[in-house]
Design a protein around this motif. Sequence first.
Motif, PDB file in Angstrom:
ATOM      1  N   LEU A  12      36.700  25.562  54.028  1.00 57.01           N
ATOM      2  CA  LEU A  12      35.983  24.332  54.444  1.00 57.01           C
ATOM      3  C   LEU A  12      34.731  23.878  53.651  1.00 57.01           C
ATOM      4  O   LEU A  12      34.769  22.471  53.463  1.00 57.01           O
ATOM      5  N   PHE A  13      34.381  24.642  52.917  1.00 55.37           N
ATOM      6  CA  PHE A  13      33.216  23.988  51.970  1.00 55.37           C
ATOM      7  C   PHE A  13      34.071  23.276  50.812  1.00 55.37           C
ATOM      8  O   PHE A  13      33.326  22.217  50.609  1.00 55.37           O
ATOM      9  N   ILE A  14      35.063  24.037  50.178  1.00 53.91           N
ATOM     10  CA  ILE A  14      35.832  22.972  49.237  1.00 53.91           C
ATOM     11  C   ILE A  14      36.333  21.773  49.954  1.00 53.91           C
ATOM     12  O   ILE A  14      35.972  20.838  49.188  1.00 53.91           O
ATOM     13  N   TYR A  15      36.760  21.641  51.044  1.00 54.98           N
ATOM     14  CA  TYR A  15      37.377  20.457  51.645  1.00 54.98           C
ATOM     15  C   TYR A  15      36.206  19.552  51.663  1.00 54.98           C
ATOM     16  O   TYR A  15      36.219  18.104  51.494  1.00 54.98           O
ATOM     17  N   ILE A  16      34.898  20.072  52.280  1.00 57.44           N
ATOM     18  CA  ILE A  16      33.745  18.991  52.327  1.00 57.44           C
ATOM     19  C   ILE A  16      33.426  18.488  50.983  1.00 57.44           C
ATOM     20  O   ILE A  16      33.193  17.284  50.912  1.00 57.44           O
ATOM     21  N   CYS A  17      33.322  19.271  49.918  1.00 53.58           N
ATOM     22  CA  CYS A  17      33.090  18.909  48.646  1.00 53.58           C
ATOM     23  C   CYS A  17      34.112  17.768  48.009  1.00 53.58           C
ATOM     24  O   CYS A  17      33.760  16.736  47.155  1.00 53.58           O
ATOM     25  N   LEU A  18      35.369  18.000  48.326  1.00 55.84           N
ATOM     26  CA  LEU A  18      36.633  17.006  47.746  1.00 55.84           C
ATOM     27  C   LEU A  18      36.129  15.702  48.784  1.00 55.84           C
ATOM     28  O   LEU A  18      36.163  14.675  48.070  1.00 55.84           O
ATOM     29  N   PHE A  19      35.915  15.907  49.824  1.00 55.53           N
ATOM     30  CA  PHE A  19      35.979  14.505  50.771  1.00 55.53           C
ATOM     31  C   PHE A  19      34.628  13.898  50.121  1.00 55.53           C
ATOM     32  O   PHE A  19      34.674  12.689  50.116  1.00 55.53           O
ATOM     33  N   TYR A  20      33.499  14.578  49.949  1.00 57.25           N
ATOM     34  CA  TYR A  20      32.352  13.647  49.357  1.00 57.25           C
ATOM     35  C   TYR A  20      32.518  13.309  47.891  1.00 57.25           C
ATOM     36  O   TYR A  20      32.125  12.193  47.697  1.00 57.25           O
ATOM     37  N   SER A  21      33.146  13.949  47.186  1.00 51.51           N
ATOM     38  CA  SER A  21      33.237  13.634  45.757  1.00 51.51           C
ATOM     39  C   SER A  21      34.599  12.674  45.444  1.00 51.51           C
ATOM     40  O   SER A  21      34.411  11.607  44.506  1.00 51.51           O
ATOM     41  N   ASN A  22      35.667  12.706  46.073  1.00 57.98           N
ATOM     42  CA  ASN A  22      36.624  12.135  46.210  1.00 57.98           C
ATOM     43  C   ASN A  22      37.304  10.941  47.202  1.00 57.98           C
ATOM     44  O   ASN A  22      38.256  10.376  46.993  1.00 57.98           O
ATOM     45  N   GLY A  23      36.762  11.233  48.160  1.00 56.48           N
ATOM     46  CA  GLY A  23      37.050  10.576  49.619  1.00 56.48           C
ATOM     47  C   GLY A  23      38.463  11.085  49.813  1.00 56.48           C
ATOM     48  O   GLY A  23      38.976  12.112  49.581  1.00 56.48           O
ATOM     49  N   TRP A  81      46.688  20.231  34.172  1.00 60.51           N
ATOM     50  CA  TRP A  81      45.582  20.693  34.722  1.00 60.51           C
ATOM     51  C   TRP A  81      44.772  19.274  35.526  1.00 60.51           C
ATOM     52  O   TRP A  81      44.767  18.362  34.878  1.00 60.51           O
ATOM     53  N   ASP A  82      44.510  19.583  36.556  1.00 63.60           N
ATOM     54  CA  ASP A  82      43.800  18.541  37.339  1.00 63.60           C
ATOM     55  C   ASP A  82      42.862  19.201  38.567  1.00 63.60           C
ATOM     56  O   ASP A  82      43.469  19.970  39.190  1.00 63.60           O
ATOM     57  N   TRP A  83      41.627  19.040  38.290  1.00 66.07           N
ATOM     58  CA  TRP A  83      40.676  19.842  39.031  1.00 66.07           C
ATOM     59  C   TRP A  83      40.602  19.486  40.656  1.00 66.07           C
ATOM     60  O   TRP A  83      40.451  20.229  41.305  1.00 66.07           O
ATOM     61  N   HIS A  84      40.851  18.359  41.048  1.00 65.33           N
ATOM     62  CA  HIS A  84      41.056  17.749  42.206  1.00 65.33           C
ATOM     63  C   HIS A  84      42.049  18.680  42.938  1.00 65.33           C
ATOM     64  O   HIS A  84      42.091  19.288  43.902  1.00 65.33           O
ATOM     65  N   SER A  85      43.343  18.771  42.332  1.00 64.70           N
ATOM     66  CA  SER A  85      44.560  19.417  42.973  1.00 64.70           C
ATOM     67  C   SER A  85      44.014  21.022  42.838  1.00 64.70           C
ATOM     68  O   SER A  85      44.450  21.869  43.703  1.00 64.70           O
ATOM     69  N   PHE A  86      43.635  21.629  41.846  1.00 66.67           N
ATOM     70  CA  PHE A  86      43.184  22.896  41.804  1.00 66.67           C
ATOM     71  C   PHE A  86      42.494  23.160  42.938  1.00 66.67           C
ATOM     72  O   PHE A  86      42.709  24.411  43.728  1.00 66.67           O
ATOM     73  N   TRP A  87      41.317  22.376  43.171  1.00 63.26           N
ATOM     74  CA  TRP A  87      40.421  22.761  44.166  1.00 63.26           C
ATOM     75  C   TRP A  87      41.100  22.490  45.694  1.00 63.26           C
ATOM     76  O   TRP A  87      40.816  23.445  46.506  1.00 63.26           O
TER      77      TRP A  87
END
Length: 441
Positions: free
Chosen positions: A119-130, A362-368
């Motif tokens: 959940l924490f990773i998804y929250i960060c991804l929503f905030y940083s990448n939408g 390598w893609d950080w968004h996909s990795f996380w």
Amino acid sequence: MSPFAVKAIQLLLSLSLLIVLHELGHFIPAKIFKTRVEKFYLFFDVKFSLFKKKIGETVYGIGWLPLGGYVKISGMIDESMDKEQMAQPPQPWEFRSKPAWQRLIIMLGGVTVNILVGLFIYICLFYSNGQKILTNENLPNGFSVSQDFKKLGFQDGDYVLQVNGKDFKNVDRINHDIFLRDVKTITVKHQNGEDAIIALPENTAMDLFKKGEREPFSPMRQAIIDTILPEYPAANSALKVGDKILAINGEPVKSFRGMSEMVNDNKNQEIELTIQRNDEEKTVVLTADENGKLGINNLAREYNNSFQQIDYTFVESIGGGINFGYNVLVDYISQFKFLFTSEGATQVGGFGAIGNLFPDVWDWHSFWSTTAFISIMLAFMNILPIPALDGGHVMFLLYEIVTGRKPNDKFMEYAQMVGFFILIALVLFANGNDIYRWLFE
């Protein structure tokens, strides 16, 4: 660096992170309740360790067998099967001496951490990448539909408006919802402008799965070749990238999907393609292979850049990330209904399948994003009521709390052994499927 190496590094890094955090979920409450932790290991140290160091009463180390990790808690029947310790009188620092509610919290700690991490990773991804969604406005030609769905009343060029009577905005998820959600009706707008509410027969998802149909809806793509695969009939023909297929055996082609279905109806047969190249029509004759394939593709680049970007504030990202993570868990549980079919069993995968979830660059968004999915997946798998998993221990602890009776140590030892063999069998089966697909598919 090769694509295989990139995926392997991502897999190792992701699993190592999640295993350490999972074991911390057991370690921290154990220390809070003054329970001795003898070992904290990343990977298994069968016979020897790659690294180990004792700090206080705990040995921290890295094993050589990358099949998980563990914490060895004093006075607990686990995979170590330490019968000598269990034969001694219980000590106040041991797991078995603690109240059942404390033992339950310790056992639920790993799963809880995995859920929270996801959940924490998804929250960060929503905030940083939408989030990117595909709406009808971004889908210029609507959907092409499978032959099975055409029989239900759907038509090529349909736009999806509602699912189960509720507005459906992200139409990119329509196939996902058909398989993993209880979809009873779909409201579409036909090319002639008319709306239609179409009911799906019961067991539609299972019937599609057994037929191997994974995309009853796919964006309407022009029959333009952008990829020619080697070792297929098209590779040895006059076809070229950029050719637009107008007709097959004189029958007009409306979409790439329609073209594929027409070719599939002519397995091992010679077919005549009418193509357009540089405003000039040409005829190409070739033979479809035994699977009804020519070896051409269209990767839908005409709409790949049409996804709508949605940005979130920090507060919005909390709700969006939690909701997304919750739906990931629900969907993962829902897909288990397919596991108990012959088709589903063959698709069970091990480390190879998990590794293929990562991109080959390598893609950080996909990795996380993939790491968050694996974290939630591990939480669910670990809470299954199988002895040797956290869920097995939780099951026996709940029995003890409800009945007031604790299962005896001998029973727990046998249960642990049975659970261990079940896990080994599942690991061998899943990774055997990976090897079979690598060799023969």
